[in-house]
Design an enzyme around this catalytic site. Structure first.
Site, short mmCIF file in Angstrom:
data_model
loop_
_atom_site.label_atom_id
_atom_site.label_comp_id
_atom_site.label_asym_id
_atom_site.label_seq_id
_atom_site.Cartn_x
_atom_site.Cartn_y
_atom_site.Cartn_z
CD GLU A 73 -2.65 1.51 2.44
OE1 GLU A 73 -2.45 0.80 3.45
OE2 GLU A 73 -3.51 2.41 2.39
CB CYS A 77 3.47 9.34 -3.80
SG CYS A 77 4.11 9.70 -5.44
CB THR A 90 8.15 8.83 -14.40
OG1 THR A 90 6.99 9.62 -14.67
CG2 THR A 90 8.14 7.59 -15.26
N1 ACO Z 1 -1.90 15.24 -12.55
C1 ACO Z 1 -1.79 14.79 -13.80
N2 ACO Z 1 -0.63 14.47 -14.40
C2 ACO Z 1 0.48 14.66 -13.67
C3 ACO Z 1 0.47 15.16 -12.36
C4 ACO Z 1 -0.80 15.44 -11.79
N3 ACO Z 1 -0.90 15.91 -10.54
N4 ACO Z 1 1.74 15.24 -11.92
C5 ACO Z 1 2.51 14.82 -12.92
N5 ACO Z 1 1.75 14.47 -13.98
C6 ACO Z 1 2.19 13.92 -15.24
C7 ACO Z 1 3.30 14.70 -15.88
O1 ACO Z 1 2.80 15.71 -16.72
C8 ACO Z 1 4.00 13.61 -16.67
O2 ACO Z 1 3.32 13.35 -17.87
P1 ACO Z 1 4.14 13.05 -19.24
O3 ACO Z 1 4.88 11.76 -18.95
O4 ACO Z 1 3.08 12.91 -20.25
O5 ACO Z 1 5.06 14.19 -19.42
C9 ACO Z 1 3.84 12.38 -15.79
O6 ACO Z 1 2.71 12.63 -14.98
C10 ACO Z 1 5.01 12.12 -14.90
O7 ACO Z 1 5.52 13.33 -14.42
P2 ACO Z 1 6.79 13.41 -13.49
O8 ACO Z 1 7.58 14.61 -13.85
O9 ACO Z 1 7.50 12.11 -13.48
O10 ACO Z 1 6.05 13.63 -12.10
P3 ACO Z 1 6.57 14.49 -10.86
O11 ACO Z 1 8.04 14.36 -10.70
O12 ACO Z 1 6.02 15.86 -10.91
O13 ACO Z 1 5.86 13.71 -9.66
C11 ACO Z 1 3.92 13.94 -8.23
C12 ACO Z 1 4.45 13.59 -9.62
C13 ACO Z 1 4.55 12.98 -7.21
C14 ACO Z 1 2.40 13.73 -8.22
C15 ACO Z 1 4.33 15.39 -7.90
O14 ACO Z 1 3.81 16.24 -8.85
C16 ACO Z 1 3.89 15.85 -6.52
O15 ACO Z 1 4.62 15.71 -5.55
N6 ACO Z 1 2.68 16.46 -6.40
C17 ACO Z 1 2.16 16.99 -5.15
C18 ACO Z 1 1.89 15.92 -4.13
C19 ACO Z 1 0.88 14.87 -4.58
O16 ACO Z 1 -0.15 15.17 -5.15
N7 ACO Z 1 1.20 13.59 -4.29
C20 ACO Z 1 0.35 12.45 -4.54
C21 ACO Z 1 -0.75 12.40 -3.52
S1 ACO Z 1 -1.57 10.85 -3.43
C22 ACO Z 1 -0.59 9.88 -2.43
O17 ACO Z 1 0.37 10.35 -1.90
C23 ACO Z 1 -0.96 8.46 -2.21
#
Ligand code: ACO
Length: 162
Positions: A73, A77, A90
Site C-alpha cells: 500500500e 508520494c 516516474t
Molecule cells: N496530474 C496529472 N498528471 C500529472 C500530475 C498530476 N498531478 N503530476 C505529474 N503528472 C504527469 C506529468 O505531466 C507527466 O506526464 P508526461 O509523462 O506525459 O510528461 C507524468 O505525470 C510524470 O511526471 P513526473 O515529472 O514524473 O512527475 P513528478 O516528478 O512531478 O511527480 C507527483 C508527480 C509525485 C504527483 C508530484 O507532482 C507531486 O509531488 N505532487 C504533489 C503531491 C501529490 O499530489 N502527491 C500524490 C498524492 S496521493 C498519495 O500520496 C498516495
C-alpha cells in the site's frame, strides 16, 4: 543522483533522509496531519524509496509491503515543489516497482490517490478498477470515503530501471 530504499533503522544517513522526506510530504500533502506522516514514515513496517541528489532528498514514496498478501500500500508520494514535472516522479515509481517485486516479492500495489494525483497514477499504469481479489487486501487496508482506490499490477519480468 541515486535511488535508495530505507526504513527507520537508526542508520544516520537514513534518518536524515527520512526527516527530509517528512518535510517534503508535510508541504506537498497539506491535507495530511503532520503527526500521521511522521508516524507512518517512522513505523518500521513501512519503507521509503527516495530520490537523493547532492545528498539532499528530492522526493519519495512511503509504502507498506504486506509480504504474506504480496501487495503493497502506497501511503505517501511527493516530489519537492521546484523539481516537479521533470520526470523524477516516474523514475521514483519505477524504482519502487522494481524493489517491491525483486526484494519484497510483491505482485500489486494499492493506493488511495488524491483527486489531483489520479492523472499521475494513471500515467504510471495504475487503474481505478481493482482486479486484486478482495480477500487478499480486505481487512489489511482501511476503506476511506472521498479518495480513489487505485491498483497497479507489477509485471513479473519487465526491467523497470536501467
Ligand atoms: N496530474 C496529472 N498528471 C500529472 C500530475 C498530476 N498531478 N503530476 C505529474 N503528472 C504527469 C506529468 O505531466 C507527466 O506526464 P508526461 O509523462 O506525459 O510528461 C507524468 O505525470 C510524470 O511526471 P513526473 O515529472 O514524473 O512527475 P513528478 O516528478 O512531478 O511527480 C507527483 C508527480 C509525485 C504527483 C508530484 O507532482 C507531486 O509531488 N505532487 C504533489 C503531491 C501529490 O499530489 N502527491 C500524490 C498524492 S496521493 C498519495 O500520496 C498516495
Amino acid at each position: 543522483l541515486k535511488f535508495v530504499c530505507c526504513s527507520n533503522d537508526g542508520i544516520d544517513d537514513h534518518m536524515v533522509w527520512l526527516i527530509g522526506l517528512k518535510n517534503i510530504f508535510g508541504k506537498q500533502l497539506p491535507n495530511m496531519p503532520k503527526v500521521y506522516i511522521v508516524r507512518l514514515l517512522m513505523d518500521r513496517s513501512h519503507k521509503s524509496v527516495m530520490v537523493i541528489r547532492h545528498n539532499q532528498v528530492v522526493g519519495g514514496i512511503t509504502y507498506r509491503p504486506y509480504i504474506s498478501q504480496k501487495f503493497g500500500e502506497i501511503a505517501f508520494c511527493a516530489i519537492t515543489a521546484d523539481e516537479q514535472v521533470k520526470g523524477y516522479g516516474t523514475r521514483l515509481m519505477n524504482h519502487l516497482k522494481q524493489h517491491a517485486r525483486d526484494v519484497d516479492g510483491l505482485t500489486h500495489f494499492l493506493t488511495y490517490a488524491d483527486n489531483n494525483a489520479v492523472g499521475y497514477f494513471i500515467k504510471q499504469g495504475f487503474t481505478k478498477e481493482i482486479y486484486l481479489e478482495k480477500d487478499r487486501w480486505h481487512g489489511y487496508i482501511k476503506d476511506y470515503d472521498g479518495v480513489i482506490l487505485m491498483e497497479y499490477k507489477i509485471d513479473p519480468k519487465l526491467p523497470y530501471t536501467d
